[in-house]
Motif scaffolding. Structure first.
Motif, PDB file in Angstrom:
ATOM      1  N   ASP A 196       0.828  -1.202   0.000  1.00  0.00           N
ATOM      2  CA  ASP A 196       0.000   0.000   0.000  1.00  0.00           C
ATOM      3  C   ASP A 196       0.863   1.253   0.000  1.00  0.00           C
ATOM      4  O   ASP A 196       0.552   2.243  -0.682  1.00  0.00           O
ATOM      5  CB  ASP A 196      -0.930   0.012   1.221  1.00  0.00           C
ATOM      6  CG  ASP A 196      -2.021  -1.049   1.126  1.00  0.00           C
ATOM      7  OD1 ASP A 196      -2.355  -1.443  -0.009  1.00  0.00           O
ATOM      8  OD2 ASP A 196      -2.525  -1.479   2.179  1.00  0.00           O
ATOM      9  N   ASN A 200       1.141   4.339  -2.891  1.00  0.00           N
ATOM     10  CA  ASN A 200       1.066   5.772  -2.590  1.00  0.00           C
ATOM     11  C   ASN A 200       2.313   6.505  -3.073  1.00  0.00           C
ATOM     12  O   ASN A 200       2.240   7.613  -3.611  1.00  0.00           O
ATOM     13  CB  ASN A 200       0.901   5.988  -1.074  1.00  0.00           C
ATOM     14  CG  ASN A 200      -0.464   5.556  -0.566  1.00  0.00           C
ATOM     15  OD1 ASN A 200      -1.424   5.456  -1.337  1.00  0.00           O
ATOM     16  ND2 ASN A 200      -0.549   5.287   0.726  1.00  0.00           N
ATOM     17  N   LYS A 231       1.974  13.836   0.736  1.00  0.00           N
ATOM     18  CA  LYS A 231       1.024  12.921   0.102  1.00  0.00           C
ATOM     19  C   LYS A 231       1.290  11.449   0.416  1.00  0.00           C
ATOM     20  O   LYS A 231       0.355  10.643   0.414  1.00  0.00           O
ATOM     21  CB  LYS A 231       1.010  13.147  -1.410  1.00  0.00           C
ATOM     22  CG  LYS A 231       0.376  14.472  -1.818  1.00  0.00           C
ATOM     23  CD  LYS A 231       0.268  14.598  -3.322  1.00  0.00           C
ATOM     24  CE  LYS A 231      -0.474  15.876  -3.707  1.00  0.00           C
ATOM     25  NZ  LYS A 231      -0.630  16.015  -5.171  1.00  0.00           N
ATOM     26  N   THR A 232       2.542  11.102   0.661  1.00  0.00           N
ATOM     27  CA  THR A 232       2.862   9.688   0.887  1.00  0.00           C
ATOM     28  C   THR A 232       2.617   9.243   2.323  1.00  0.00           C
ATOM     29  O   THR A 232       2.444   8.047   2.577  1.00  0.00           O
ATOM     30  CB  THR A 232       4.333   9.405   0.543  1.00  0.00           C
ATOM     31  OG1 THR A 232       5.175  10.263   1.331  1.00  0.00           O
ATOM     32  CG2 THR A 232       4.592   9.625  -0.942  1.00  0.00           C
TER      33      THR A 232
END
Length: 297
Positions: A196, A200, A231-232
């Motif tokens: 996951d 990302n 964002k990550t």
């Protein structure tokens, strides 16, 4: 050029610079030469000095880092791909270890270049760079640092893979100062093994690359890197606190990928102010962007 025996002690020393990745995408592949990352990062004037010794007095391969014996799997892979002789490797680092400064890549490169020189081998620089890259990806210690370290400056890695096949470009820059605050270590493998998280990272990295290429400047690199960090979700609470505190003071800072550290490229007028700000959170390291690369010393 292989040596079956060695009557004398042979030694050589090489320097390889640190590399901080601002943002990246992961590109997996079954072939180590084609596996790697795209993204952008900057090369520092600090790094790792590596001395290799081989000959009658060296009976087994051993790796030492800052005076302590370590497993050194990446450097051992470099040695095994170049010679069957036992080699003693002694690396001295003036950069933080395990904090996103590309220390393993620098050690691998230094080992390759020094061994090539000590044994009077006939590898070219590109071949040595590729050897170090393959050792990195095989041991899971890095994906794109070697490409940056092999070129210097602010390097844009447009396609993945070893330095001889990766398409790269550079953002022209003078040797500006880079300030860093280090909070501790972060395992690269723990992040790259999370599917996951990788998803990302790749989505944010693709967007960051697009925005950087629209305006390839050092200041935009910092903006894209900070946005990538946001964002990550790779940054811990303390890293985010430092980035936000710097922003409140008008300075763009970002996380060193993949490490528990924050970096920034301050203007000349606010460098000391940034050092004072960073020092409230941890040990501050001051470097300059290095536009050169690896050298025999």
């Amino acid at each position: 050029m292989q040596f079956e025996s060695c009557n004398n002690t042979l030694t050589a020393r090489a320097f390889a610079p640190a590399h901080i990745t601002g943002f990246f995408q992961i590109h997996d592949h079954n072939e180590p030469m084609k596996k790697g990352s795209t993204g952008c990062g900057l090369v520092l004037d600090g790094g790792v000095y590596t001395t290799v010794t081989t000959g009658n007095n060296v009976e087994i391969t051993e790796i030492f880092l800052n005076g302590e014996k370590v497993s050194g799997d990446t450097s051992k892979s470099v040695i095994e791909s170049m010679t069957e002789l036992p080699v003693k490797v002694e690396s001295i680092s003036d950069i933080p270890i395990g904090s996103g400064f590309g220390a393993s890549g620098a050690g691998a490169l230094g080992t390759a270049y020094a061994l090539n020189h000590a044994l009077s081998m006939e590898y070219t620089s590109m071949q040595l760079n590729d050897i170090a890259h393959v050792a990195e990806v095989k041991n899971g210690s890095g994906l794109g640092d070697v490409a940056g370290q092999a070129h210097g400056g602010i390097l844009v890695r447009k396609t993945p893979g070893a330095p001889s096949i990766a398409l790269t470009d550079q953002i022209p820059t003078r040797e500006r100062e880079v300030c860093c605050v280090v909070l501790g270590k972060l395992s690269t493998g723990s992040v790259l093994g999370n599917k996951d998280m990788v998803k990302n990272i790749n989505a944010a990295g693709k967007e960051a690359m697009k925005k950087l290429l629209e305006k390839p400047t050092a200041s935009n690199f910092m903006l894209c890197s900070r946005e990538f960090t946001m964002k990550t979700g790779l940054a811990g609470d303390k890293v985010m606190e430092i980035i936000e505190t710097a922003e409140a003071s008008g300075v763009i800072a970002s996380q060193a990928m993949l490490g528990n550290a924050v970096f920034s490229i301050p203007s000349v007028t606010c460098a000391q102010e940034l050092v004072d700000l960073f020092s409230e959170f941890g040990e501050v390291h001051r470097f300059r962007i290095r536009t050169g690369s690896i050298r025999i010393v």
